[in-house]
Design a protein around this motif. Structure first.
Motif, PDB file in Angstrom:
ATOM      1  N   CYS A  31      -2.052  16.289   0.347  1.00 32.50           N
ATOM      2  CA  CYS A  31      -1.449  14.952   0.328  1.00 32.50           C
ATOM      3  C   CYS A  31      -0.795  14.627   1.660  1.00 32.50           C
ATOM      4  O   CYS A  31      -0.882  13.493   2.154  1.00 32.50           O
ATOM      5  N   ALA A  32      -0.131  15.603   2.260  1.00 36.26           N
ATOM      6  CA  ALA A  32       0.502  15.378   3.554  1.00 36.26           C
ATOM      7  C   ALA A  32      -0.516  15.410   4.680  1.00 36.26           C
ATOM      8  O   ALA A  32      -0.494  14.569   5.583  1.00 36.26           O
ATOM      9  N   LEU A  33      -1.426  16.370   4.640  1.00 36.03           N
ATOM     10  CA  LEU A  33      -2.364  16.551   5.738  1.00 36.03           C
ATOM     11  C   LEU A  33      -3.319  15.377   5.883  1.00 36.03           C
ATOM     12  O   LEU A  33      -3.712  15.017   6.993  1.00 36.03           O
ATOM     13  N   ARG A  34      -3.698  14.764   4.772  1.00 32.31           N
ATOM     14  CA  ARG A  34      -4.586  13.598   4.833  1.00 32.31           C
ATOM     15  C   ARG A  34      -3.816  12.279   4.689  1.00 32.31           C
ATOM     16  O   ARG A  34      -4.191  11.273   5.291  1.00 32.31           O
ATOM     17  N   GLY A  35      -2.743  12.290   3.895  1.00 32.74           N
ATOM     18  CA  GLY A  35      -2.044  11.045   3.614  1.00 32.74           C
ATOM     19  C   GLY A  35      -1.197  10.535   4.755  1.00 32.74           C
ATOM     20  O   GLY A  35      -1.197   9.325   5.042  1.00 32.74           O
ATOM     21  N   TYR A  81       0.842  -1.196   0.000  1.00 37.94           N
ATOM     22  CA  TYR A  81       0.000   0.000   0.000  1.00 37.94           C
ATOM     23  C   TYR A  81       0.880   1.250   0.000  1.00 37.94           C
ATOM     24  O   TYR A  81       1.674   1.447   0.931  1.00 37.94           O
ATOM     25  N   LEU A  82       0.738   2.066  -1.025  1.00 38.09           N
ATOM     26  CA  LEU A  82       1.439   3.339  -1.094  1.00 38.09           C
ATOM     27  C   LEU A  82       0.427   4.456  -0.852  1.00 38.09           C
ATOM     28  O   LEU A  82      -0.594   4.548  -1.548  1.00 38.09           O
ATOM     29  N   VAL A  83       0.710   5.298   0.125  1.00 40.24           N
ATOM     30  CA  VAL A  83      -0.167   6.413   0.466  1.00 40.24           C
ATOM     31  C   VAL A  83       0.547   7.708   0.091  1.00 40.24           C
ATOM     32  O   VAL A  83       1.646   7.974   0.582  1.00 40.24           O
ATOM     33  N   CYS A  84      -0.058   8.487  -0.786  1.00 43.09           N
ATOM     34  CA  CYS A  84       0.579   9.742  -1.191  1.00 43.09           C
ATOM     35  C   CYS A  84       0.644  10.686   0.004  1.00 43.09           C
ATOM     36  O   CYS A  84      -0.375  11.022   0.606  1.00 43.09           O
ATOM     37  N   ALA A  85       1.868  11.091   0.338  1.00 39.44           N
ATOM     38  CA  ALA A  85       2.103  12.004   1.451  1.00 39.44           C
ATOM     39  C   ALA A  85       3.032  13.125   1.021  1.00 39.44           C
ATOM     40  O   ALA A  85       3.798  13.652   1.826  1.00 39.44           O
ATOM     41  N   HIS A  86       2.944  13.485  -0.255  1.00 38.67           N
ATOM     42  CA  HIS A  86       3.889  14.414  -0.866  1.00 38.67           C
ATOM     43  C   HIS A  86       3.450  15.861  -0.627  1.00 38.67           C
ATOM     44  O   HIS A  86       2.923  16.531  -1.514  1.00 38.67           O
ATOM     45  N   GLY A  87       3.678  16.330   0.590  1.00 31.16           N
ATOM     46  CA  GLY A  87       3.281  17.688   0.936  1.00 31.16           C
ATOM     47  C   GLY A  87       3.992  18.757   0.148  1.00 31.16           C
ATOM     48  O   GLY A  87       3.480  19.862  -0.008  1.00 31.16           O
ATOM     49  N   GLY A  88       5.187  18.459  -0.380  1.00 34.72           N
ATOM     50  CA  GLY A  88       5.882  19.431  -1.213  1.00 34.72           C
ATOM     51  C   GLY A  88       5.187  19.670  -2.525  1.00 34.72           C
ATOM     52  O   GLY A  88       5.438  20.664  -3.203  1.00 34.72           O
ATOM     53  N   HIS A  89       4.317  18.739  -2.922  1.00 34.44           N
ATOM     54  CA  HIS A  89       3.559  18.894  -4.161  1.00 34.44           C
ATOM     55  C   HIS A  89       2.199  19.506  -3.901  1.00 34.44           C
ATOM     56  O   HIS A  89       1.766  20.408  -4.614  1.00 34.44           O
ATOM     57  N   ASP A  90       1.492  19.006  -2.876  1.00 37.69           N
ATOM     58  CA  ASP A  90       0.208  19.575  -2.494  1.00 37.69           C
ATOM     59  C   ASP A  90      -0.001  19.309  -1.011  1.00 37.69           C
ATOM     60  O   ASP A  90       0.200  18.183  -0.536  1.00 37.69           O
TER      61      ASP A  90
END
Length: 329
Positions: free
Chosen positions: A174-178, A162-171
């Protein structure tokens, strides 16, 4: 026809197999320095999408093969080039990946699992009949440029990854929810990953090796994990299967719901026939799926949403989404 609203936003690095393209309204990220993640509020793209009732159906990426690179630490907008990965290697690696139609994702262990970090990498094949994920450990980043990307190196994964997008540098969404989802998911094989696309559908999850994309995954994702452990999809949050053209993804989603078919291999595509020229505002197809009791036929239509709106937290302008409408015949 039944309708769903979607703004396909898969990252096009690279495109999928020749002849399989991403949706028309792809919204490229603004290449500026990442702002702090901040907090979830009514101005965030994922909050606005939930309030509008946006659907992520038919928004899975065209890519079917992936290179996962464990890379702890911060990631910039361009994760591979703006991380602690060797910058001299990044360009050569990106060039090879594009040439071989392999999508590169950075991954890292979530939360307190970060102590488990090593210099792992994996090749993933999501093509039907070839599905597999193989983990290896690298001594240096440069090894990846010449490493075999075909499943001949490494140890196979024992179950879904399972990969969860956590790329806060992009949006920020993604970090706040991922990141909270990645910490909470009840599986030993969960990773934070770089940009998956569809920021406004955060929290986004990619289940490998099959390549099922999910969006707006609630809670700790336990229902999603339970479904895939049993070889099933979790239809309420399913965006689609990577590599399938968007009209096929839309048809499969509608047919799964109507027929109660949730096996990961159910309803493969048999044929897609375009009825309108590409690029028209309203596009139509007929899609034939292989059902357990014979072919399932679907009429699929895609058109722009009536309203335009900002599609990501970084977007500077409003844009129209695509809406997908399916009638099973």
């Amino acid at each position: 026809m039944g309708g769903v609203t979607a703004c396909p936003d898969p990252d096009r690095e690279p495109a999928g197999p020749r002849g399989v393209t991403g949706p028309d309204d792809y919204c490229p990220p603004v290449q500026t320095a990442g702002r702090p993640a901040g907090r979830i509020d009514e101005d965030r793209c994922s909050v606005r999408a939930l309030a509008r009732g946006d659907s992520g159906v038919a928004t899975a990426s065209p890519a079917q093969r992936w290179l996962l690179i464990e890379q702890p630490g911060p990631w910039g907008v361009d994760a591979l080039r703006q991380s602690r990965f060797d910058p001299d290697v990044a360009t050569a690696l990106a060039h090879r990946a594009r040439a071989e139609e392999v999508r590169v994702l950075l991954v890292r262990r979530p939360g307190d699992r970060l102590a488990d970090s090593r210099r792992r990498w994996a090749y993933v094949d999501g093509r039907p009949g070839r599905e597999g994920l193989w983990w290896s450990v690298r001594e240096s980043d440069a090894e990846l440029v010449d490493a075999p990307w075909d499943g001949t190196a490494g140890e196979p994964a024992g179950g879904p990854t399972y990969l969860v997008c956590a790329h806060g540098g992009h949006d920020a969404c993604c970090a706040l929810r991922g990141r909270p989802l990645a910490r909470a998911m009840p599986s030993d094989d969960v990773w934070e990953c770089s940009h998956l696309g569809g920021d406004r559908f955060a929290a986004n999850v990619l289940v490998l090796p099959y390549g099922f994309y999910y969006g707006q995954v609630p809670g700790d994702g336990a229902e999603l994990v339970a479904a895939h452990t049993a070889g099933r999809v979790a239809l309420p949050w399913l965006r689609g299967r990577a590599g399938c053209p968007p009209p096929v993804q839309a048809a499969q989603h509608a047919a799964r719901g109507a027929l109660g078919l949730d096996g990961v291999d159910d309803l493969p595509s048999r044929a897609v026939r375009r009825l309108t020229p590409a690029g028209e505002a309203v596009e139509r197809w007929t899609v034939t799926l292989a059902g357990p009791d014979g072919d399932v036929l679907a009429e699929v239509e895609s058109r722009p949403s009536e309203a335009a709106y900002r599609l990501t937290c970084r977007a500077l302008h409003d844009a129209h989404a695509r809406t997908w409408h399916v009638r099973l015949t």
